[in-house]
Design a protein around this motif. Sequence first.
Motif, PDB file in Angstrom:
ATOM      1  N   TRP A   1      15.106  -0.989  12.704  1.00  0.00           N
ATOM      2  CA  TRP A   1      15.442  -1.669  14.079  1.00  0.00           C
ATOM      3  C   TRP A   1      15.736  -0.555  15.054  1.00  0.00           C
ATOM      4  O   TRP A   1      15.267  -0.457  16.227  1.00  0.00           O
TER       5      TRP A   1
ATOM      6  N   TRP B   1      11.119 -15.785   7.521  1.00  0.00           N
ATOM      7  CA  TRP B   1      10.907 -14.833   6.767  1.00  0.00           C
ATOM      8  C   TRP B   1      11.500 -14.501   5.638  1.00  0.00           C
ATOM      9  O   TRP B   1      12.516 -15.039   5.298  1.00  0.00           O
TER      10      TRP B   1
ATOM     11  N   ASP C   1      18.469 -11.487  11.668  1.00  0.00           N
ATOM     12  CA  ASP C   1      17.848 -12.030  10.644  1.00  0.00           C
ATOM     13  C   ASP C   1      18.612 -12.786   9.716  1.00  0.00           C
ATOM     14  O   ASP C   1      18.165 -13.754   8.953  1.00  0.00           O
TER      15      ASP C   1
ATOM     16  N   TRP D   1      12.787 -11.470   2.581  1.00  0.00           N
ATOM     17  CA  TRP D   1      12.796 -10.123   2.004  1.00  0.00           C
ATOM     18  C   TRP D   1      12.282 -10.087   0.628  1.00  0.00           C
ATOM     19  O   TRP D   1      12.876 -10.889  -0.096  1.00  0.00           O
TER      20      TRP D   1
ATOM     21  N   ASN E   1      16.417  -2.153   6.949  1.00  0.00           N
ATOM     22  CA  ASN E   1      16.029  -3.050   7.964  1.00  0.00           C
ATOM     23  C   ASN E   1      16.579  -2.499   9.426  1.00  0.00           C
ATOM     24  O   ASN E   1      16.165  -2.305  10.374  1.00  0.00           O
TER      25      ASN E   1
ATOM     26  N   VAL F   1      19.905  -9.003   3.595  1.00  0.00           N
ATOM     27  CA  VAL F   1      19.150  -7.916   4.386  1.00  0.00           C
ATOM     28  C   VAL F   1      19.273  -6.715   3.968  1.00  0.00           C
ATOM     29  O   VAL F   1      20.582  -6.286   4.081  1.00  0.00           O
TER      30      VAL F   1
ATOM     31  N   ILE G   1      16.491 -16.046   8.268  1.00  0.00           N
ATOM     32  CA  ILE G   1      16.391 -16.186   6.652  1.00  0.00           C
ATOM     33  C   ILE G   1      16.849 -17.611   6.288  1.00  0.00           C
ATOM     34  O   ILE G   1      16.326 -18.291   5.641  1.00  0.00           O
TER      35      ILE G   1
ATOM     36  N   GLU H   1       6.136  -4.636  13.802  1.00  0.00           N
ATOM     37  CA  GLU H   1       6.099  -5.949  13.167  1.00  0.00           C
ATOM     38  C   GLU H   1       4.530  -5.962  12.214  1.00  0.00           C
ATOM     39  O   GLU H   1       4.698  -6.207  11.182  1.00  0.00           O
TER      40      GLU H   1
ATOM     41  N   TYR I   1       8.832  -7.164   3.662  1.00  0.00           N
ATOM     42  CA  TYR I   1       9.196  -8.734   3.986  1.00  0.00           C
ATOM     43  C   TYR I   1       7.735  -9.184   4.475  1.00  0.00           C
ATOM     44  O   TYR I   1       6.741  -8.522   4.486  1.00  0.00           O
TER      45      TYR I   1
ATOM     46  N   ASP J   1      20.352  -7.858  15.984  1.00  0.00           N
ATOM     47  CA  ASP J   1      19.644  -8.469  14.614  1.00  0.00           C
ATOM     48  C   ASP J   1      20.726  -8.528  13.428  1.00  0.00           C
ATOM     49  O   ASP J   1      20.574  -9.310  12.620  1.00  0.00           O
TER      50      ASP J   1
END
Length: 242
Positions: A169, A150, A141, A152, A165, A161, A145, A69, A82, A137
Amino acid sequence: MLGAAGTLLLAAMVAAQVATGLHPRPILLTSVVVLLLAASAVAFAAAAHTLPRAVAAFAAAVAAGYAAEWVGVRTGFPFGDYHYTELLQPQLGDVPVVVALAWGGMGLAAHAVAAAAVPGSRAARIVVGAVALTAWDLFLDPQMIRLGLWVWHEPGPYRGVPLENFAGWLAVSLVMMALVDRIVARPQARGTGLVTLYTVMAVMETVGFAAVFEPPDPLVAAAGGTGMGLFALLAWRRRWRK
């Protein structure tokens, strides 16, 4: 004792997760869910592998997740461009601490699912565990969102997404599974606590997106529920056959 502690923490996590679905601004509750998730995962892992191994594996997973991250918010690699908003606190190097804890808790759970599904091969455990973690995920995600946690910079086709991504992951999860497997993998590992944790997360997120969150999102419910549900089923199938 440790297994019982894990069960109590898991029950508390479920209650907090239900509250996040009902609360109009559930940011604080989201952090509580992650803390309970992480504590439950460590307790279950300790019951299966001893406390020192569990703590070491959790720390390795947290470190791997945080490092990915930290690099990601600065370079766009490996997840895409992001950034985190200010809503999740505290943050360390522009990365919320609870994000790293979430990587650690679900990393342990995904590894346990893989160890139950394909116990005989280290390479298979690493790959299956990485895909099982990436499947989470599909829920995570879109939910984050929605909450504005967070953003993008270039939204992608899956509820905003980008597909990059998920490749990121998978890559990070492969590294994480290799680290965890090196620390905790033992044929004598006992208990189903971590597999239960993974299964509960799959069920809760599926129900949440299908019927609780406003507005509901059948696509995410189906995609995440199928993805995580498949790995949970594989893990339990091996257990049931014993």
